[in-house]
Design a protein around this motif. Sequence first.
Motif, PDB file in Angstrom:
ATOM      1  N   SER A  49       0.852  -1.177   0.000  1.00  0.00           N
ATOM      2  CA  SER A  49       0.000   0.000   0.000  1.00  0.00           C
ATOM      3  C   SER A  49       0.895   1.236   0.000  1.00  0.00           C
ATOM      4  CB  SER A  49      -0.912   0.006   1.219  1.00  0.00           C
ATOM      5  OG  SER A  49      -0.142   0.051   2.399  1.00  0.00           O
ATOM      6  N   ASN A  50       0.516   2.218  -0.805  1.00  0.00           N
ATOM      7  CA  ASN A  50       1.365   3.401  -0.928  1.00  0.00           C
ATOM      8  C   ASN A  50       0.569   4.691  -0.771  1.00  0.00           C
ATOM      9  OD1 ASN A  50      -0.051   3.009  -3.253  1.00  0.00           O
ATOM     10  ND2 ASN A  50       1.644   3.308  -4.655  1.00  0.00           N
ATOM     11  N   PRO A  51      -0.090   4.857   0.380  1.00  0.00           N
ATOM     12  CA  PRO A  51      -0.807   6.123   0.582  1.00  0.00           C
ATOM     13  C   PRO A  51       0.173   7.288   0.582  1.00  0.00           C
ATOM     14  CG  PRO A  51      -0.641   4.921   2.650  1.00  0.00           C
ATOM     15  CD  PRO A  51      -0.126   4.015   1.579  1.00  0.00           C
ATOM     16  N   PHE A  52      -0.259   8.411   0.051  1.00  0.00           N
ATOM     17  CA  PHE A  52       0.589   9.599   0.067  1.00  0.00           C
ATOM     18  C   PHE A  52       0.645  10.136   1.489  1.00  0.00           C
ATOM     19  CE2 PHE A  52      -1.555  10.127  -4.250  1.00  0.00           C
ATOM     20  CZ  PHE A  52      -0.587   9.367  -4.878  1.00  0.00           C
ATOM     21  N   PRO A  53       1.749  10.751   1.871  1.00  0.00           N
ATOM     22  CA  PRO A  53       1.801  11.341   3.212  1.00  0.00           C
ATOM     23  C   PRO A  53       0.954  12.605   3.290  1.00  0.00           C
ATOM     24  CG  PRO A  53       3.896  11.627   2.078  1.00  0.00           C
ATOM     25  CD  PRO A  53       3.017  10.836   1.166  1.00  0.00           C
ATOM     26  N   LYS A  54      -0.330  12.413   3.089  1.00  0.00           N
ATOM     27  CA  LYS A  54      -1.285  13.507   3.165  1.00  0.00           C
ATOM     28  C   LYS A  54      -2.460  13.003   4.001  1.00  0.00           C
ATOM     29  CE  LYS A  54      -0.373  14.742  -1.701  1.00  0.00           C
ATOM     30  NZ  LYS A  54       0.237  16.068  -1.614  1.00  0.00           N
ATOM     31  N   SER A  55      -3.474  13.837   4.148  1.00  0.00           N
ATOM     32  CA  SER A  55      -4.635  13.406   4.924  1.00  0.00           C
ATOM     33  C   SER A  55      -5.415  12.346   4.144  1.00  0.00           C
ATOM     34  CB  SER A  55      -5.539  14.594   5.227  1.00  0.00           C
ATOM     35  OG  SER A  55      -6.187  15.005   4.046  1.00  0.00           O
ATOM     36  N   ARG A  88     -12.314  11.028  10.883  1.00  0.00           N
ATOM     37  CA  ARG A  88     -10.928  11.525  10.897  1.00  0.00           C
ATOM     38  C   ARG A  88     -10.359  11.678   9.490  1.00  0.00           C
ATOM     39  NH1 ARG A  88      -6.948   6.617  12.123  1.00  0.00           N
ATOM     40  NH2 ARG A  88      -8.321   4.832  11.885  1.00  0.00           N
ATOM     41  N   LEU A  89     -11.190  12.257   8.624  1.00  0.00           N
ATOM     42  CA  LEU A  89     -10.771  12.420   7.234  1.00  0.00           C
ATOM     43  C   LEU A  89      -9.555  13.323   7.093  1.00  0.00           C
ATOM     44  CD1 LEU A  89     -14.211  12.773   5.463  1.00  0.00           C
ATOM     45  CD2 LEU A  89     -12.670  10.831   5.418  1.00  0.00           C
ATOM     46  N   ASN A  90      -9.391  14.223   8.077  1.00  0.00           N
ATOM     47  CA  ASN A  90      -8.287  15.182   7.946  1.00  0.00           C
ATOM     48  C   ASN A  90      -7.021  14.757   8.672  1.00  0.00           C
ATOM     49  OD1 ASN A  90      -9.542  17.076   6.230  1.00  0.00           O
ATOM     50  ND2 ASN A  90     -10.819  17.689   7.967  1.00  0.00           N
ATOM     51  N   THR A  91      -7.026  13.533   9.199  1.00  0.00           N
ATOM     52  CA  THR A  91      -5.786  13.052   9.817  1.00  0.00           C
ATOM     53  C   THR A  91      -4.949  12.335   8.761  1.00  0.00           C
ATOM     54  OG1 THR A  91      -6.755  10.942  10.448  1.00  0.00           O
ATOM     55  CG2 THR A  91      -6.939  12.737  12.039  1.00  0.00           C
ATOM     56  N   SER A  92      -3.699  12.138   9.114  1.00  0.00           N
ATOM     57  CA  SER A  92      -2.772  11.551   8.150  1.00  0.00           C
ATOM     58  C   SER A  92      -3.167  10.130   7.772  1.00  0.00           C
ATOM     59  CB  SER A  92      -1.361  11.537   8.737  1.00  0.00           C
ATOM     60  OG  SER A  92      -0.514  10.763   7.915  1.00  0.00           O
ATOM     61  N   ALA A  93      -3.035   9.824   6.483  1.00  0.00           N
ATOM     62  CA  ALA A  93      -3.346   8.474   6.007  1.00  0.00           C
ATOM     63  C   ALA A  93      -2.363   7.450   6.551  1.00  0.00           C
ATOM     64  CB  ALA A  93      -3.333   8.453   4.481  1.00  0.00           C
ATOM     65  N   LEU A  94      -1.206   7.921   6.973  1.00  0.00           N
ATOM     66  CA  LEU A  94      -0.189   6.995   7.460  1.00  0.00           C
ATOM     67  C   LEU A  94      -0.534   6.457   8.843  1.00  0.00           C
ATOM     68  CD1 LEU A  94       3.066   8.749   6.241  1.00  0.00           C
ATOM     69  CD2 LEU A  94       1.542   7.199   5.048  1.00  0.00           C
ATOM     70  N   LEU A 123      -3.334   4.986   9.460  1.00  0.00           N
ATOM     71  CA  LEU A 123      -4.238   3.850   9.289  1.00  0.00           C
ATOM     72  C   LEU A 123      -3.478   2.530   9.393  1.00  0.00           C
ATOM     73  CD1 LEU A 123      -6.256   5.178   6.224  1.00  0.00           C
ATOM     74  CD2 LEU A 123      -7.012   5.114   8.596  1.00  0.00           C
ATOM     75  N   SER A 124      -4.217   1.463   9.665  1.00  0.00           N
ATOM     76  CA  SER A 124      -3.577   0.148   9.696  1.00  0.00           C
ATOM     77  C   SER A 124      -3.254  -0.293   8.270  1.00  0.00           C
ATOM     78  CB  SER A 124      -4.517  -0.863  10.345  1.00  0.00           C
ATOM     79  OG  SER A 124      -5.571  -1.171   9.454  1.00  0.00           O
ATOM     80  N   GLY A 125      -2.460  -1.349   8.154  1.00  0.00           N
ATOM     81  CA  GLY A 125      -2.045  -1.816   6.827  1.00  0.00           C
ATOM     82  C   GLY A 125      -3.228  -2.126   5.922  1.00  0.00           C
ATOM     83  N   GLY A 126      -4.216  -2.834   6.472  1.00  0.00           N
ATOM     84  CA  GLY A 126      -5.381  -3.194   5.671  1.00  0.00           C
ATOM     85  C   GLY A 126      -6.186  -1.967   5.279  1.00  0.00           C
ATOM     86  N   GLN A 127      -6.308  -1.029   6.229  1.00  0.00           N
ATOM     87  CA  GLN A 127      -7.039   0.210   5.923  1.00  0.00           C
ATOM     88  C   GLN A 127      -6.311   1.011   4.861  1.00  0.00           C
ATOM     89  OE1 GLN A 127      -7.159   1.723   9.927  1.00  0.00           O
ATOM     90  NE2 GLN A 127      -9.335   1.276  10.145  1.00  0.00           N
ATOM     91  N   GLN A 128      -4.975   1.032   4.965  1.00  0.00           N
ATOM     92  CA  GLN A 128      -4.196   1.772   3.961  1.00  0.00           C
ATOM     93  C   GLN A 128      -4.433   1.201   2.571  1.00  0.00           C
ATOM     94  OE1 GLN A 128      -0.046   2.278   4.803  1.00  0.00           O
ATOM     95  NE2 GLN A 128      -0.410   3.305   6.740  1.00  0.00           N
ATOM     96  N   GLN A 129      -4.490  -0.134   2.500  1.00  0.00           N
ATOM     97  CA  GLN A 129      -4.688  -0.734   1.184  1.00  0.00           C
ATOM     98  C   GLN A 129      -6.093  -0.414   0.662  1.00  0.00           C
ATOM     99  OE1 GLN A 129      -3.188  -1.267  -1.350  1.00  0.00           O
ATOM    100  NE2 GLN A 129      -2.270  -3.293  -1.301  1.00  0.00           N
ATOM    101  N   ARG A 130      -7.079  -0.428   1.551  1.00  0.00           N
ATOM    102  CA  ARG A 130      -8.425  -0.066   1.095  1.00  0.00           C
ATOM    103  C   ARG A 130      -8.495   1.416   0.722  1.00  0.00           C
ATOM    104  NH1 ARG A 130     -12.156  -1.622   5.522  1.00  0.00           N
ATOM    105  NH2 ARG A 130     -10.275  -2.153   6.674  1.00  0.00           N
ATOM    106  N   LEU A 131      -7.681   2.235   1.407  1.00  0.00           N
ATOM    107  CA  LEU A 131      -7.615   3.649   1.030  1.00  0.00           C
ATOM    108  C   LEU A 131      -7.044   3.775  -0.388  1.00  0.00           C
ATOM    109  CD1 LEU A 131      -7.910   6.638   1.982  1.00  0.00           C
ATOM    110  CD2 LEU A 131      -5.490   6.542   2.552  1.00  0.00           C
ATOM    111  N   CYS A 132      -6.036   2.976  -0.692  1.00  0.00           N
ATOM    112  CA  CYS A 132      -5.454   3.016  -2.037  1.00  0.00           C
ATOM    113  C   CYS A 132      -6.475   2.570  -3.075  1.00  0.00           C
ATOM    114  CB  CYS A 132      -4.204   2.141  -2.104  1.00  0.00           C
ATOM    115  SG  CYS A 132      -2.846   2.826  -1.140  1.00  0.00           S
ATOM    116  N   ILE A 133      -7.330   1.623  -2.685  1.00  0.00           N
ATOM    117  CA  ILE A 133      -8.394   1.200  -3.604  1.00  0.00           C
ATOM    118  C   ILE A 133      -9.391   2.345  -3.768  1.00  0.00           C
ATOM    119  CG2 ILE A 133     -10.306  -0.422  -3.925  1.00  0.00           C
ATOM    120  CD1 ILE A 133      -8.593  -2.541  -2.507  1.00  0.00           C
TER     121      ILE A 133
END
Lengths: 282, 286
Positions: B129-135, B175-181, B183-193
């Motif tokens: 998972s590669n979320p950007f270091p943004k919210s 918590r939409l405005n908190t950092s994506a980093l 999130l847990s690993g699984g959440q990060q991957q779903r965020l990427c989706i």
Amino acid sequence: MSRSSRRKAFSRFVEVLCAGAVLLALVPLFFVFFYVVQQGFSSLNWDFFTKMPKPVGELGGGMANAIVGSLIIIGLAAAFAIPVGLVAGVYVSEYPKAGLATAVRFTADVLNGVPSIVIGIFAYGLAVLPVKHFSALAGGLALGFMMIPIITRSTEELLNLVPGSLREGALALGATRARAAFSVMLPAALPGIMTGILVALARIAGETAPLLFTSFSNRFFTTRLDQPMASLTYQIWTYAMSPYDDWHRQAWAGALVLVTMVFIFSVLARVVTRRLERMHRT
Amino acid sequence: MSETLVTGREPVPELTAAPAPGPPAPAIPSKLEFGSPVRMEARGLRFFYGPNQALYDISIRIPEKSVTAFIGPSGCGKSTFLRCLNRMNDIILDTRVEGDVLLDGKDIYGPGVDIVDLRRRVGMVFQKSNPFPKSIFDNVAYGLKINHLCPRSEMPERVEKALKDSALWDEVKDRLNTSALGLSGGQQQRLCIARALAVEPEVVLMDEPASALDPIATQKIEELIYELKRNYTIVIVTHNMQQAARVSEFTAFFMLGRLVEHDRTDKIFTNPGQKITEDYITGRFG
């Protein structure tokens, strides 16, 4: 001696060696700082920050023009060097194999090693000779040339630490290469890059040589960028060379102000970096 | 080192030393009945990392609104092929593509193709998972912003929809405005989706999307894929045979840079046409 106690003794020896090296590095720094504070603090007063230099022979006066001048010239240098250095750093990091990138990298390293007086002469030829008079702009240009390679190289190195998967993620969403670099990669590396910029600022803040034939000096207060402008380092240099005790004292005070300025830059670098990093570690 | 950083992916070394034993027979041009129109199609695709050929004459058709799984041993070229489908390999220096890849009948390697538009239409989810270091919000909104897909005022609505589609909304709506980093690993991957879905792609490519996740997070991703195929065409690379069997309708088996077999998933797993496919699926090698 048993093997384990020999090992422990050796470990102890290396520890002492390291501590010694740290001490050796810190001692000169401490002495410089201590001496500057001791000599400068007594001459430091409100007048020093608010008053103009007095004519030769008169006691008192201050370096208001030089303090403001220094800040202006450093500001000019930053305004010129930060965009150029950042963009060059992004390019070199995005296309590391390109011929131009290799050239930029090599040039930056060479430029970094060029004596600052030579940079001053270059800026003189570029910005003083054609208009036939010294100017703050020329001074800013000279200092800017010194900042660019530092910023370029640190930007490149910090961008290289950002995982390439972020770039791919951005490209996969339809970002162009430039967009990905500036909207994803650069912000990700920003905390470190800020440190690089502030280190570069601290580095040039103490330069005198590049200003000798660029911004020169000015006995009067000015904010006109096309005029010669006083600067702390230049003022310290002139005053220190003079035969007057009062000027010597003021030179020490100037040195203290300069050291404090650099110190503030460094602390600022730390604080900003930590703040930016914390934003994304919640 | 810089090479890896640029590409994010090394050329697959196993392929460079192509072993002597005859490569598996090329796939029989499939006469598969899909029951739905073909969305993407590769015709005689060959791919080279410098002088080393990594893909040999891949021809495959991918039907819309279904899940196609690519399986095969490490280094067989399945990820490389996946990345050919949205031209992600373009950024790797010294690579070359021959043959055609069609998206809705149009060659994506043809002249005048807007690669930015292509990648918007063919989205991608990566192995790591590669979320950007943004919210969280900015992550999902990123594709919308850079492609100017909707006015700023509609942004929250689109972000919410994408997060709902990726079954993440309830977990992050406060918590939409908190950092994506954070999130847990699984959440990060779903965020990427979610990020990929926000730009409303037609095809979603997934490169081992669950390989770095624990079983529970994996299950969530699989359920999600199952939901998504109603609206999207999905191609998934996986090392996990059970996963391929669970989520996909069609399975393609790759080996040594060739497509060995492409068929309905149930057929591949119960009655494969090639001996080598059976050997791989039953775990005799790979």
